[in-house]
Design an enzyme around this catalytic site. Structure first.
Site, PDB file in Angstrom:
ATOM      1  N   TRP A  29      -3.652   9.111  38.520  1.00 16.86           N
ATOM      2  CA  TRP A  29      -3.855  10.448  39.108  1.00 16.86           C
ATOM      3  C   TRP A  29      -3.376  11.461  38.079  1.00 16.86           C
ATOM      4  O   TRP A  29      -2.310  11.300  37.486  1.00 16.86           O
ATOM      5  CB  TRP A  29      -3.021  10.615  40.390  1.00 16.86           C
ATOM      6  CG  TRP A  29      -3.812  10.426  41.653  1.00 16.86           C
ATOM      7  CD1 TRP A  29      -4.173   9.234  42.197  1.00 16.86           C
ATOM      8  CD2 TRP A  29      -4.331  11.456  42.511  1.00 16.86           C
ATOM      9  NE1 TRP A  29      -4.877   9.445  43.348  1.00 16.86           N
ATOM     10  CE2 TRP A  29      -5.000  10.798  43.571  1.00 16.86           C
ATOM     11  CE3 TRP A  29      -4.298  12.848  42.506  1.00 16.86           C
ATOM     12  CZ2 TRP A  29      -5.620  11.488  44.611  1.00 16.86           C
ATOM     13  CZ3 TRP A  29      -4.906  13.536  43.534  1.00 16.86           C
ATOM     14  CH2 TRP A  29      -5.569  12.865  44.571  1.00 16.86           C
ATOM     15  N   SER A  63       1.176   8.197  42.430  1.00 15.24           N
ATOM     16  CA  SER A  63       2.640   8.183  42.435  1.00 15.24           C
ATOM     17  C   SER A  63       3.212   7.326  43.560  1.00 15.24           C
ATOM     18  O   SER A  63       4.289   6.743  43.423  1.00 15.24           O
ATOM     19  CB  SER A  63       3.175   9.616  42.563  1.00 15.24           C
ATOM     20  OG  SER A  63       2.806  10.348  41.427  1.00 15.24           O
ATOM     21  N   GLU A  65       2.417   4.552  44.490  1.00 14.62           N
ATOM     22  CA  GLU A  65       2.474   3.133  44.097  1.00 14.62           C
ATOM     23  C   GLU A  65       3.615   2.857  43.114  1.00 14.62           C
ATOM     24  O   GLU A  65       3.915   1.683  42.827  1.00 14.62           O
ATOM     25  CB  GLU A  65       1.145   2.701  43.448  1.00 14.62           C
ATOM     26  CG  GLU A  65       0.015   2.432  44.440  1.00 14.62           C
ATOM     27  CD  GLU A  65      -0.513   3.675  45.132  1.00 14.62           C
ATOM     28  OE1 GLU A  65      -0.741   4.688  44.436  1.00 14.62           O
ATOM     29  OE2 GLU A  65      -0.665   3.666  46.369  1.00 14.62           O
ATOM     30  N   VAL A  90       2.378  12.773  38.283  1.00 12.60           N
ATOM     31  CA  VAL A  90       2.330  14.229  38.502  1.00 12.60           C
ATOM     32  C   VAL A  90       1.755  14.490  39.890  1.00 12.60           C
ATOM     33  O   VAL A  90       0.606  14.123  40.171  1.00 12.60           O
ATOM     34  CB  VAL A  90       1.442  14.924  37.435  1.00 12.60           C
ATOM     35  CG1 VAL A  90       1.277  16.404  37.768  1.00 12.60           C
ATOM     36  CG2 VAL A  90       2.038  14.755  36.041  1.00 12.60           C
ATOM     37  N   LEU A  91       2.572  15.083  40.738  1.00 12.84           N
ATOM     38  CA  LEU A  91       2.117  15.478  42.069  1.00 12.84           C
ATOM     39  C   LEU A  91       1.852  16.971  42.053  1.00 12.84           C
ATOM     40  O   LEU A  91       2.708  17.755  41.608  1.00 12.84           O
ATOM     41  CB  LEU A  91       3.195  15.166  43.106  1.00 12.84           C
ATOM     42  CG  LEU A  91       3.383  13.683  43.441  1.00 12.84           C
ATOM     43  CD1 LEU A  91       4.732  13.459  44.107  1.00 12.84           C
ATOM     44  CD2 LEU A  91       2.254  13.203  44.348  1.00 12.84           C
ATOM     45  N   ILE A  92       0.677  17.358  42.505  1.00 12.90           N
ATOM     46  CA  ILE A  92       0.354  18.793  42.567  1.00 12.90           C
ATOM     47  C   ILE A  92       0.031  19.144  44.010  1.00 12.90           C
ATOM     48  O   ILE A  92      -0.812  18.488  44.653  1.00 12.90           O
ATOM     49  CB  ILE A  92      -0.831  19.142  41.636  1.00 12.90           C
ATOM     50  CG1 ILE A  92      -0.479  18.777  40.185  1.00 12.90           C
ATOM     51  CG2 ILE A  92      -1.172  20.633  41.743  1.00 12.90           C
ATOM     52  CD1 ILE A  92      -1.603  18.953  39.187  1.00 12.90           C
ATOM     53  N   THR A  96      -3.017  19.941  52.091  1.00 14.15           N
ATOM     54  CA  THR A  96      -2.520  19.104  53.194  1.00 14.15           C
ATOM     55  C   THR A  96      -1.046  18.770  52.972  1.00 14.15           C
ATOM     56  O   THR A  96      -0.431  19.230  52.013  1.00 14.15           O
ATOM     57  CB  THR A  96      -3.329  17.797  53.283  1.00 14.15           C
ATOM     58  OG1 THR A  96      -3.047  17.018  52.113  1.00 14.15           O
ATOM     59  CG2 THR A  96      -4.822  18.064  53.376  1.00 14.15           C
ATOM     60  N   HIS A  98       0.121  15.904  52.137  1.00 20.78           N
ATOM     61  CA  HIS A  98       0.299  14.738  51.270  1.00 20.78           C
ATOM     62  C   HIS A  98       1.406  14.916  50.248  1.00 20.78           C
ATOM     63  O   HIS A  98       2.198  14.012  50.005  1.00 20.78           O
ATOM     64  CB  HIS A  98      -1.020  14.408  50.545  1.00 20.78           C
ATOM     65  CG  HIS A  98      -1.770  13.319  51.205  1.00 20.78           C
ATOM     66  ND1 HIS A  98      -2.525  13.531  52.328  1.00 20.78           N
ATOM     67  CD2 HIS A  98      -1.855  12.001  50.921  1.00 20.78           C
ATOM     68  CE1 HIS A  98      -3.055  12.394  52.703  1.00 20.78           C
ATOM     69  NE2 HIS A  98      -2.671  11.448  51.883  1.00 20.78           N
TER      70      HIS A  98
HETATM   71  N1  RBF Z   1      -1.092  10.857  43.606  1.00 24.09           N
HETATM   72  C1  RBF Z   1      -0.489  11.483  42.582  1.00 24.09           C
HETATM   73  O1  RBF Z   1       0.107  10.827  41.720  1.00 24.09           O
HETATM   74  N2  RBF Z   1      -0.524  12.854  42.476  1.00 24.09           N
HETATM   75  C2  RBF Z   1      -1.125  13.634  43.400  1.00 24.09           C
HETATM   76  O2  RBF Z   1      -1.135  14.867  43.251  1.00 24.09           O
HETATM   77  C3  RBF Z   1      -1.752  12.999  44.506  1.00 24.09           C
HETATM   78  N3  RBF Z   1      -2.315  13.733  45.478  1.00 24.09           N
HETATM   79  C4  RBF Z   1      -2.917  13.108  46.522  1.00 24.09           C
HETATM   80  C5  RBF Z   1      -3.529  13.862  47.513  1.00 24.09           C
HETATM   81  C6  RBF Z   1      -4.176  13.239  48.555  1.00 24.09           C
HETATM   82  C7  RBF Z   1      -4.839  14.074  49.614  1.00 24.09           C
HETATM   83  C8  RBF Z   1      -4.217  11.819  48.624  1.00 24.09           C
HETATM   84  C9  RBF Z   1      -4.921  11.122  49.759  1.00 24.09           C
HETATM   85  C10 RBF Z   1      -3.606  11.066  47.659  1.00 24.09           C
HETATM   86  C11 RBF Z   1      -2.955  11.698  46.589  1.00 24.09           C
HETATM   87  N4  RBF Z   1      -2.347  10.943  45.598  1.00 24.09           N
HETATM   88  C12 RBF Z   1      -1.725  11.574  44.552  1.00 24.09           C
HETATM   89  C13 RBF Z   1      -2.470   9.458  45.564  1.00 24.09           C
HETATM   90  C14 RBF Z   1      -1.294   8.714  46.191  1.00 24.09           C
HETATM   91  O3  RBF Z   1      -0.160   8.777  45.343  1.00 24.09           O
HETATM   92  C15 RBF Z   1      -1.681   7.224  46.394  1.00 24.09           C
HETATM   93  O4  RBF Z   1      -2.176   6.707  45.181  1.00 24.09           O
HETATM   94  C16 RBF Z   1      -2.738   7.029  47.473  1.00 24.09           C
HETATM   95  O5  RBF Z   1      -2.373   7.672  48.663  1.00 24.09           O
HETATM   96  C17 RBF Z   1      -2.941   5.498  47.759  1.00 24.09           C
HETATM   97  O6  RBF Z   1      -1.727   4.918  48.220  1.00 24.09           O
END
Ligand code: RBF
Length: 169
Positions: A29, A63, A65, A90-92, A96, A98
């Site tokens: 991601w 992230s 995982e 990196v989470l942005i 929602t 999430h």
């Molecule tokens: N994973 C990230 O590493 N960064 C993100 O910004 C991120 N945003 C997400 C937003 C949504 C709506 C969803 C459904 C998943 C996102 N994920 C993101 C993925 C999450 O970490 C994970 O890989 C999935 O939810 C599968 O378990």
């Protein structure tokens, strides 16, 4: 005090990381930003003499995982023992909830993995309110700083100190 230097001061010791074995688990991601952070971490690790061949890199989807992957790899005897792990993602924030759920789960999960395995896990996960914030913290563009550098330095310090502390010195 009128001003101060924000961020982490370099350790006073000049560590020799030539014996350290480092696990990096990174996400796919936001991969461009993540890859810049990984590059920053590797540059920093090798500047402390960590051998490139002693840096093992795995990737996962997102992230969320990261804690599972790091715990499983650290506990698997097939892998040689790692002295320290770095989780990079990196989470942005989106529209929602999430962001909130993943950020909290991942930060708690990574802390637990470190405590349960007695292997330091460096928290290399940016939790940003915008893409601009993420780019600035990954060393991309003007006036940016690559936090991956700090995580590499932190990994060397914690890997070396863990070895020393575990011997009771
Ligand atoms: N994973 C990230 O590493 N960064 C993100 O910004 C991120 N945003 C997400 C937003 C949504 C709506 C969803 C459904 C998943 C996102 N994920 C993101 C993925 C999450 O970490 C994970 O890989 C999935 O939810 C599968 O378990």
């Amino acid at each position: 005090m009128e001003s101060f230097t924000k961020g982490v001061k370099a350790p006073t010791e000049q560590y020799d990381g030539s014996k350290l074995r480092v696990l990096i688990v990174k996400t796919r991601w936001n991969s461009e930003i993540v890859d810049s952070l990984v590059e920053g971490a590797i540059n920093s690790l090798t500047s402390y003499k960590v051998e490139r061949s002693n840096i093992h890199i795995e990737d996962v989807a997102g992230s969320y995982e990261l804690p599972f992957a790091i715990q499983t790899i650290l506990c698997n005897r097939v892998y040689n023992k790692f002295d320290v792990a770095i989780a990079i993602g990196v989470l942005i924030k989106g529209d929602t909830m999430h962001f909130e759920y993943i950020a909290e789960a991942v930060s708690h999960g990574l802390m637990r993995v470190g405590l349960d395995t007695s292997t330091p896990v460096v928290f290399g996960v940016l939790t940003c309110l915008s893409e601009t914030q993420a780019l600035q913290r990954a060393g991309i563009g003007e006036n940016s700083h690559n936090h991956g550098n700090d995580w590499g330095q932190c990994a060397v310090e914690m890997g070396m100190k863990r070895e020393r502390w575990s011997k009771g010195v």
